[in-house]
Design a protein around this motif. Structure first.
Motif, mmCIF file in Angstrom:
data_model
loop_
_atom_site.group_PDB
_atom_site.id
_atom_site.type_symbol
_atom_site.label_atom_id
_atom_site.label_comp_id
_atom_site.label_asym_id
_atom_site.label_seq_id
_atom_site.Cartn_x
_atom_site.Cartn_y
_atom_site.Cartn_z
ATOM 1 N N ALA A 91 0.829 -1.197 0.000
ATOM 2 C CA ALA A 91 0.000 0.000 0.000
ATOM 3 C C ALA A 91 0.867 1.252 0.000
ATOM 4 C CB ALA A 91 -0.926 -0.005 1.223
ATOM 5 N N ASN A 92 1.942 1.211 0.769
ATOM 6 C CA ASN A 92 2.847 2.350 0.857
ATOM 7 C C ASN A 92 3.468 2.686 -0.496
ATOM 8 O OD1 ASN A 92 5.456 3.827 2.306
ATOM 9 N ND2 ASN A 92 3.653 3.698 3.627
ATOM 10 N N ASP A 93 3.822 1.657 -1.219
ATOM 11 C CA ASP A 93 4.416 1.856 -2.545
ATOM 12 C C ASP A 93 3.413 2.470 -3.517
ATOM 13 O OD1 ASP A 93 6.510 1.689 -4.449
ATOM 14 O OD2 ASP A 93 5.695 -0.192 -5.227
ATOM 15 N N LEU A 94 2.115 2.203 -3.286
ATOM 16 C CA LEU A 94 1.051 2.736 -4.145
ATOM 17 C C LEU A 94 0.525 4.082 -3.643
ATOM 18 C CD1 LEU A 94 -1.023 -0.541 -4.732
ATOM 19 C CD2 LEU A 94 0.574 0.538 -6.322
ATOM 20 N N ASP A 128 -0.599 -0.540 16.303
ATOM 21 C CA ASP A 128 0.774 -0.655 16.799
ATOM 22 C C ASP A 128 1.755 -0.934 15.665
ATOM 23 O OD1 ASP A 128 -0.044 -0.213 19.388
ATOM 24 O OD2 ASP A 128 -0.083 -2.328 19.956
ATOM 25 N N ILE A 129 1.335 -1.754 14.704
ATOM 26 C CA ILE A 129 2.182 -2.039 13.540
ATOM 27 C C ILE A 129 2.414 -0.762 12.737
ATOM 28 C CG2 ILE A 129 2.253 -3.238 11.307
ATOM 29 C CD1 ILE A 129 0.803 -5.592 12.686
ATOM 30 N N ILE A 130 1.352 0.016 12.547
ATOM 31 C CA ILE A 130 1.477 1.290 11.823
ATOM 32 C C ILE A 130 2.407 2.232 12.571
ATOM 33 C CG2 ILE A 130 0.206 3.367 11.136
ATOM 34 C CD1 ILE A 130 -2.185 1.514 10.492
ATOM 35 N N PHE A 133 5.871 1.206 11.720
ATOM 36 C CA PHE A 133 6.211 1.639 10.359
ATOM 37 C C PHE A 133 6.538 3.129 10.334
ATOM 38 C CE2 PHE A 133 4.966 -1.433 6.827
ATOM 39 C CZ PHE A 133 5.120 -2.560 7.613
ATOM 40 N N ASN A 134 5.772 3.917 11.061
ATOM 41 C CA ASN A 134 6.007 5.364 11.085
ATOM 42 C C ASN A 134 7.307 5.724 11.786
ATOM 43 O OD1 ASN A 134 3.777 6.132 9.601
ATOM 44 N ND2 ASN A 134 2.451 6.392 11.390
ATOM 45 N N ASN A 135 7.865 4.766 12.529
ATOM 46 C CA ASN A 135 9.172 4.954 13.148
ATOM 47 C C ASN A 135 10.282 4.270 12.357
ATOM 48 O OD1 ASN A 135 8.715 6.576 15.538
ATOM 49 N ND2 ASN A 135 7.478 4.876 16.285
ATOM 50 N N LYS A 145 15.376 -0.635 5.261
ATOM 51 C CA LYS A 145 16.443 0.059 4.545
ATOM 52 C C LYS A 145 15.929 1.346 3.914
ATOM 53 C CE LYS A 145 19.226 -4.042 3.535
ATOM 54 N NZ LYS A 145 19.816 -4.901 2.471
ATOM 55 N N ILE A 146 14.655 1.330 3.519
ATOM 56 C CA ILE A 146 13.981 2.530 3.029
ATOM 57 C C ILE A 146 12.791 2.780 3.940
ATOM 58 C CG2 ILE A 146 12.717 3.597 1.112
ATOM 59 C CD1 ILE A 146 14.283 1.773 -0.792
ATOM 60 N N LYS A 147 12.766 3.930 4.584
ATOM 61 C CA LYS A 147 11.680 4.209 5.533
ATOM 62 C C LYS A 147 10.358 4.388 4.795
ATOM 63 C CE LYS A 147 10.386 7.202 9.392
ATOM 64 N NZ LYS A 147 10.784 8.354 10.244
ATOM 65 N N PRO A 148 9.289 3.722 5.267
ATOM 66 C CA PRO A 148 7.972 3.892 4.632
ATOM 67 C C PRO A 148 7.486 5.342 4.709
ATOM 68 C CG PRO A 148 7.984 1.982 6.087
ATOM 69 C CD PRO A 148 9.251 2.725 6.358
ATOM 70 N N LYS A 149 6.649 5.713 3.743
ATOM 71 C CA LYS A 149 5.999 7.024 3.812
ATOM 72 C C LYS A 149 5.096 7.053 5.040
ATOM 73 C CE LYS A 149 5.930 6.638 -1.151
ATOM 74 N NZ LYS A 149 5.125 6.053 -2.244
ATOM 75 N N PRO A 150 4.922 8.220 5.646
ATOM 76 C CA PRO A 150 4.073 8.314 6.843
ATOM 77 C C PRO A 150 2.659 7.795 6.585
ATOM 78 C CG PRO A 150 5.315 10.338 6.538
ATOM 79 C CD PRO A 150 5.531 9.519 5.293
ATOM 80 N N ILE A 151 2.158 7.003 7.518
ATOM 81 C CA ILE A 151 0.820 6.423 7.430
ATOM 82 C C ILE A 151 -0.086 7.125 8.445
ATOM 83 C CG2 ILE A 151 -0.557 4.313 7.688
ATOM 84 C CD1 ILE A 151 2.046 2.734 7.109
ATOM 85 N N THR A 152 -1.276 7.524 8.009
ATOM 86 C CA THR A 152 -2.263 8.098 8.917
ATOM 87 C C THR A 152 -3.239 7.005 9.337
ATOM 88 O OG1 THR A 152 -2.106 10.252 7.817
ATOM 89 C CG2 THR A 152 -4.011 9.876 9.244
#
Length: 296
Positions: A91-94, A128-130, A133-135, A145-152
């Protein structure tokens, strides 16, 4: 990304079809012109445990077509921790970075034979998983290795209970797990709207500077007596005023057109009142997108 801090926010729920494409739904939205009146969409994730098109891919396609942010629902019912995180990565990649975390309806309701639920935890596990990811790390604490884009992250709440302290406790728990938006079940009464705002304000005070979150009123326009009766009798966590039922009964006895007119008038009046109380509203129409235009 959905900006929960906006003064006004109107979103529209969509339920992807049981088809290998959502093009018919997209065309229906275009024809209805509903997209002109809203700030974003949401996609449901196999509601009632019935097989539907994937919520994340549907969100991606809606964003691509309408250039508006979409909240993709992810249920705990169908995924373990591996699948949850895998879906979040995809989802993050999209650029699908607004996620509604829900536990999901029981698998026993499914239209698929012998379906079993996964349910490694309730919606707070996904929150908690999100948070992880946000951290910049997965749930096991390993850095990407590549930080995910911020998730709301979004969560849900009932809009009614005999004892509203139960709603407060559940909402508090989700905010504690960093939900930024709490979408309620449909609200059909002004007094209930004010009670929910009071709960929000109390939770905000308790967390003070440590959390940012806001409430989004669920709104379901009722245009049929049977819909009102079903919601009142069979859907927990929702209150439909007796006044609505009585007016719809009278209209139903006159004609189908009168029933629709009375229901729409009641719904439109409430919609206008809710916007004055708190103009952050999530419209649910069971894919009757044409009704959105009539509300404005």
């Amino acid at each position: 990304m959905i900006d929960i801090n906006k003064d006004r926010l109107i979103t529209l729920e969509t339920t992807p079809p049981k088809l290998p494409t959502i093009e018919p739904m997209i065309e229906k939205i275009k024809k209805s012109e509903a997209y002109k009146y809203i700030d974003g969409f949401s996609t449901t994730d196999c509601p009632l445990s019935k097989l539907k098109y994937n919520s994340i891919i549907a969100a991606y396609k809606l964003q691509k077509n309408f250039k508006k942010p979409v909240i993709a629902t992810i249920t705990m019912r169908d995924r373990n921790k591996i699948a949850l995180q895998s879906d979040l990565l995809g989802a993050n990649d999209l650029d699908v970075t607004n996620i509604l975390a829900i536990t999901g309806d029981p698998a026993s309701m499914s239209d698929q034979p012998n379906t079993k639920a996964v349910v490694e935890g309730n919606s707070t596990l996904l929150l908690d998983i999100i948070r992880a990811f946000n951290n910049g790390m997965d749930y096991s604490g390993k850095e990407f290795k590549i930080k995910p884009k911020p998730i709301t992250p979004f969560a849900v709440s009932n809009s009614f209970a005999k004892n509203f302290s139960s709603i407060e406790k559940k909402m508090y728990k989700k905010v504690k797990h960093y939900a930024k938006g709490i979408i309620t079940q449909p609200v059909f009464d002004e007094d209930i709207a004010y009670k929910l705002i009071s709960i929000r304000d109390k939770i905000r005070f308790e967390f003070k500077e440590t959390r940012e979150f806001d409430l989004i009123f669920g709104f379901f326009p009722i245009t049929k007596l049977k819909t009102a009766q079903f919601l009142k009798s069979h859907v927990p966590g929702i209150y439909v005023p007796d006044e609505w039922i009585e007016k719809l009964i009278k209209a139903h006895k006159i004609s189908e057109d009168e029933e629709y007119k009375v229901g729409l008038d009641l719904s439109k009046t409430l919609f206008e009142k809710l916007q004055k109380i708190h103009p952050k509203i999530h419209i649910m129409t069971a894919n009757r997108f044409e009704i959105v235009k009539e509300l404005f």
